[in-house]
Write an enzyme that holds these catalytic residues in place. Structure first.
Site, PDB file in Angstrom:
ATOM      1  N   ARG A 107      -2.618  22.144 -35.723  1.00  0.00           N
ATOM      2  CA  ARG A 107      -1.580  21.166 -36.052  1.00  0.00           C
ATOM      3  C   ARG A 107      -0.707  21.286 -34.721  1.00  0.00           C
ATOM      4  O   ARG A 107      -0.209  22.281 -34.157  1.00  0.00           O
ATOM      5  CB  ARG A 107      -0.418  21.537 -37.221  1.00  0.00           C
ATOM      6  CG  ARG A 107       0.775  20.723 -37.329  1.00  0.00           C
ATOM      7  CD  ARG A 107       1.530  21.002 -38.625  1.00  0.00           C
ATOM      8  NE  ARG A 107       1.079  20.197 -39.435  1.00  0.00           N
ATOM      9  CZ  ARG A 107       1.557  19.868 -40.505  1.00  0.00           C
ATOM     10  NH1 ARG A 107       2.779  20.502 -40.864  1.00  0.00           N
ATOM     11  NH2 ARG A 107       1.083  19.223 -41.576  1.00  0.00           N
ATOM     12  N   HIS A 134      -2.179  11.863 -39.399  1.00  0.00           N
ATOM     13  CA  HIS A 134      -2.104  12.935 -40.321  1.00  0.00           C
ATOM     14  C   HIS A 134      -3.384  12.563 -41.156  1.00  0.00           C
ATOM     15  O   HIS A 134      -3.056  12.148 -42.383  1.00  0.00           O
ATOM     16  CB  HIS A 134      -0.784  12.865 -41.021  1.00  0.00           C
ATOM     17  CG  HIS A 134      -0.587  14.385 -41.809  1.00  0.00           C
ATOM     18  ND1 HIS A 134      -1.515  15.214 -41.864  1.00  0.00           N
ATOM     19  CD2 HIS A 134       0.408  14.788 -42.647  1.00  0.00           C
ATOM     20  CE1 HIS A 134      -1.253  16.005 -42.579  1.00  0.00           C
ATOM     21  NE2 HIS A 134      -0.030  15.883 -42.836  1.00  0.00           N
ATOM     22  N   GLN A 137      -3.833  14.367 -44.917  1.00  0.00           N
ATOM     23  CA  GLN A 137      -2.856  13.881 -45.855  1.00  0.00           C
ATOM     24  C   GLN A 137      -3.465  12.784 -46.485  1.00  0.00           C
ATOM     25  O   GLN A 137      -3.310  12.509 -47.624  1.00  0.00           O
ATOM     26  CB  GLN A 137      -1.662  13.601 -45.386  1.00  0.00           C
ATOM     27  CG  GLN A 137      -0.571  12.995 -46.290  1.00  0.00           C
ATOM     28  CD  GLN A 137      -0.040  14.302 -47.028  1.00  0.00           C
ATOM     29  OE1 GLN A 137       0.124  15.339 -46.883  1.00  0.00           O
ATOM     30  NE2 GLN A 137      -0.429  13.864 -48.622  1.00  0.00           N
ATOM     31  N   ASP A 218       8.331   8.300 -46.668  1.00  0.00           N
ATOM     32  CA  ASP A 218       8.043   9.419 -45.879  1.00  0.00           C
ATOM     33  C   ASP A 218       9.520   9.714 -45.350  1.00  0.00           C
ATOM     34  O   ASP A 218      10.276   9.033 -45.383  1.00  0.00           O
ATOM     35  CB  ASP A 218       7.171   9.461 -44.847  1.00  0.00           C
ATOM     36  CG  ASP A 218       6.666  10.879 -44.255  1.00  0.00           C
ATOM     37  OD1 ASP A 218       7.185  11.867 -44.927  1.00  0.00           O
ATOM     38  OD2 ASP A 218       5.958  10.899 -43.264  1.00  0.00           O
ATOM     39  N   CYS A 259       4.218  12.312 -49.106  1.00  0.00           N
ATOM     40  CA  CYS A 259       3.436  13.511 -48.484  1.00  0.00           C
ATOM     41  C   CYS A 259       4.051  14.746 -48.470  1.00  0.00           C
ATOM     42  O   CYS A 259       3.645  15.983 -48.727  1.00  0.00           O
ATOM     43  CB  CYS A 259       2.788  13.125 -47.159  1.00  0.00           C
ATOM     44  SG  CYS A 259       4.044  13.283 -45.780  1.00  0.00           S
ATOM     45  N   ARG A 287      -4.581  18.021 -51.259  1.00  0.00           N
ATOM     46  CA  ARG A 287      -4.739  18.530 -50.085  1.00  0.00           C
ATOM     47  C   ARG A 287      -5.789  19.596 -49.919  1.00  0.00           C
ATOM     48  O   ARG A 287      -6.783  19.553 -49.204  1.00  0.00           O
ATOM     49  CB  ARG A 287      -3.465  19.115 -49.376  1.00  0.00           C
ATOM     50  CG  ARG A 287      -2.127  18.218 -49.280  1.00  0.00           C
ATOM     51  CD  ARG A 287      -2.667  17.413 -48.102  1.00  0.00           C
ATOM     52  NE  ARG A 287      -2.792  17.732 -46.812  1.00  0.00           N
ATOM     53  CZ  ARG A 287      -1.963  18.087 -46.132  1.00  0.00           C
ATOM     54  NH1 ARG A 287      -0.849  17.811 -46.268  1.00  0.00           N
ATOM     55  NH2 ARG A 287      -2.331  18.765 -44.801  1.00  0.00           N
TER      56      ARG A 287
END
Ligand code: CP
Length: 301
Positions: A107, A134, A137, A218, A259, A287
């Site tokens: 990440r 991402h 996700q 988000d 998320c 996930r």
């Protein structure tokens, strides 16, 4: 080398195989204590490096637990603790880590860091989020939608808010999984131009969500955004909050996703997050399953 760098750079059959594999692995361990190992141990003898240059709860814990359930071992590394954060090149870091570990998840901030890691690593590299995308996700999100509502192909997905990195992976997924994606948000927060053609725009959020099968939002200020942008973002995005009035425009059986982490009662009300449309904690759980499938696909095990 089978890296998982983005949804648009992974083939449609491979993406489908990953989703199916994730569903099967989730089913296989239904009802079992979380700390128990899977019946299959495909990562037995494998070491996985999990590198975080940004904070994380879900990505960190779900990768770590997933590796252990499959019989492997992990080391969690923070960028600032590594020489990577003190001037060692990404290329040298990639070559060194490849001598010790079988798989790298990173990440990071810049997409260029991920791509350089992948170029020089001799083991698979997984994108655990960059400022641009991402993909892990969104693989969990596709899995979650299909778990609740069947195939996502042909469905209407509406993103309300900032055209950020999570939206970008949704846009890539819209093409690969063949669903219709609508972006509703203020023009200054439009998605990057490279995503043009993957979605349509409707500035009016109420019109955008008409007939939606899935509504997604988000955080209004992402990890890579300056905190000084906070007040301006709130002013720009207040009209795009997902609340009961907005969800009422969507299909009666529409789903709501976020998320996480969320800023409750900013981008979405608690009434929606905890209400009957919401599948946010299934997303978080998935996930784990989606990433286990991604790791197996990367390693061919
Ligand atoms: N959604 C997500 O990636 O969560 P974390 O930042 O906690 O990993």
């Amino acid at each position: 080398m089978t890296h998982f760098l983005d949804i648009h750079t992974t083939s449609q059959p491979d993406l489908r195989q990953i989703i199916d594999s994730a569903r099967d692995m989730k089913t296989a361990r239904a009802g079992r204590p979380k700390g128990t190992r899977d019946d299959d141990q495909p990562l037995d003898g494998h070491m996985v490096a999990l590198i975080f240059e940004k904070p994380s709860t879900r990505t960190r814990v779900s990768f770590d637990v997933g590796v252990r359930q499959m019989g492997g071992q992990t080391m969690v590394l923070s960028g600032s603790d590594m020489q990577l954060g003190h001037g060692e090149t990404i290329a040298d870091t990639a070559r060194v880590l490849s001598r010790y570990v079988d798989l790298i998840m990173i990440r990071t901030f810049e997409e260029a860091t991920l791509l350089e890691m992948a170029e020089y690593a001799t083991v698979p590299v997984i994108n655990g989020l960059t400022n641009r995308t991402h993909p892990c996700q969104i693989m969990a999100d596709i899995m979650t939608f299909e778990e609740h509502r069947g195939p996502i192909r042909g469905k209407k997905v509406v993103w309300s808010g900032d055209g950020n990195n999570v939206f970008a992976s949704f846009a890539h997924a819209a093409k690969q999984f063949e669903f219709d994606l609508v972006f509703t948000g203020p023009e200054p927060l439009d998605p990057e131009r490279a995503l043009d053609g993957l979605y349509t725009t409707e500035r009016d959020p109420a019109r955008a969500v008409e007939g939606a099968d899935l509504v997604v939002t988000d955080t209004w200020v992402s990890m890579h955004d300056p905190q000084s942008a906070r007040e301006r973002r709130h002013n720009q995005l207040r009209g795009y909050q997902v609340n009961a009035d907005l969800m009422a425009q969507a299909k009666a059986d529409s789903l709501f996703m976020h998320c996480l982490p969320a800023h409750r009662d900013d981008e979405a009300t608690s009434e929606i997050m905890d209400g009957p449309h919401s599948v946010i904690f299934d997303e978080a759980e998935n996930r784990l399953h989606a990433q286990k499938a991604i790791m197996r696909w990367c390693l061919g095990v």
